[in-house]
Scaffold this motif. Structure first.
Motif, PDB file in Angstrom:
ATOM      1  N   ARG A   4       0.816  -1.213   0.000  1.00 53.06           N
ATOM      2  CA  ARG A   4       0.000   0.000   0.000  1.00 53.06           C
ATOM      3  C   ARG A   4       0.848   1.261   0.000  1.00 53.06           C
ATOM      4  O   ARG A   4       0.318   2.363   0.069  1.00 53.06           O
ATOM      5  N   VAL A  47       2.690   7.295   4.334  1.00 52.89           N
ATOM      6  CA  VAL A  47       1.277   7.310   4.718  1.00 52.89           C
ATOM      7  C   VAL A  47       0.524   6.184   4.027  1.00 52.89           C
ATOM      8  O   VAL A  47       0.592   6.018   2.802  1.00 52.89           O
ATOM      9  N   LEU A  48      -0.210   5.408   4.823  1.00 46.57           N
ATOM     10  CA  LEU A  48      -1.060   4.337   4.300  1.00 46.57           C
ATOM     11  C   LEU A  48      -2.453   4.859   3.986  1.00 46.57           C
ATOM     12  O   LEU A  48      -3.048   4.523   2.966  1.00 46.57           O
ATOM     13  N   SER A  49      -2.995   5.662   4.895  1.00 50.39           N
ATOM     14  CA  SER A  49      -4.313   6.254   4.689  1.00 50.39           C
ATOM     15  C   SER A  49      -4.370   7.581   5.431  1.00 50.39           C
ATOM     16  O   SER A  49      -3.644   7.814   6.394  1.00 50.39           O
ATOM     17  N   SER A  70      -0.295  12.502   1.104  1.00 51.55           N
ATOM     18  CA  SER A  70      -1.458  11.626   1.000  1.00 51.55           C
ATOM     19  C   SER A  70      -1.037  10.165   1.012  1.00 51.55           C
ATOM     20  O   SER A  70       0.163   9.850   1.059  1.00 51.55           O
ATOM     21  N   ALA A  71      -2.021   9.273   0.956  1.00 43.45           N
ATOM     22  CA  ALA A  71      -1.752   7.837   0.975  1.00 43.45           C
ATOM     23  C   ALA A  71      -0.789   7.448  -0.134  1.00 43.45           C
ATOM     24  O   ALA A  71      -0.934   7.878  -1.286  1.00 43.45           O
TER      25      ALA A  71
END
Length: 215
Positions: A4, A47-49, A70-71
């Protein structure tokens, strides 16, 4: 989890697995300060989410938003601080609840020293964000406030007709004074493009705002 992380997922499998093994999963609540000016960098966050807003405040108290993480992205200022051993010059705040992977500085230094793939990933992201920052400087120095405000309203609305945002927050987005934003919003309202109340802006004529924004 590592799949991710945008560019990290493209690293060779052994290196990707090592990053996953030596990193730490963290959660940061919305509104929390992720890092502050003068603080030493300890980890590189991917960042994942969610999202992190990175901004700088002058001695007079004027804030300007530099960029958002951001993600699938990392913070380029953190990268610069880790490489230079220098403290942060800006503040990062979680705009939403954030999930992230923290790569400790010892791991960052190790991988940057022995992996060409990791270095290439880091410097590509650095160069991309540096270009974005030059655009911010150009906009603040030379851009028309009405056009930039229209562009920001379109972006922040994200397809919705109502924004929960204050004049001060919009001023930080544009790197200008709150009074300047207030005057321009009053003009937009006079034209029938928006309706506003305390902490709220309703977009009444999206097409007109989009034309001014060049969207």
């Amino acid at each position: 989890m590592i799949d991710r992380l945008g560019p990290l997922a493209d690293l060779p499998a052994p290196l990707r697995d090592e990053v996953a093994r030596r990193s730490v999963y963290i959660r940061v609540p919305a509104g929390s300060v992720v890092f502050s000016s003068g603080q030493e960098a300890a980890n590189l966050l991917f960042v994942l989410s969610g999202g992190v807003r990175v901004s700088q405040t002058s001695e007079s108290g004027r804030e300007v938003v530099l960029y958002r993480v951001s993600a699938g992205e990392s913070c380029v200022m953190t990268t610069a601080c880790l490489l230079a051993g220098a403290p942060y010059l800006a503040e990062g705040v979680a705009e939403t609840d954030v999930e992230a992977v923290a790569i400790p500085q010892s791991v960052f230094d190790d991988l940057a020293g022995r992996s060409a793939a990791f270095r290439a990933m880091i410097f590509e992201a650095y160069a991309r964000r540096l270009t974005d920052l030059f655009h911010v400087i150009d906009d603040v120095a030379f851009g028309r406030v009405d056009i930039r405000l229209a562009q920001r309203l379109i972006a922040l609305a994200a397809g919705e007709d109502e924004l929960r945002v204050t004049h001060q927050q919009l001023a930080a987005e544009l790197g200008t004074a709150r009074e300047v934003v207030s005057r321009q919003l009053q003009e937009f309202q006079r034209r029938g493009w928006i309706a506003q109340s305390r902490g709220r802006i309703e977009i009444a004529d999206r097409a007109a705002i989009a034309r001014l924004a060049g969207a």
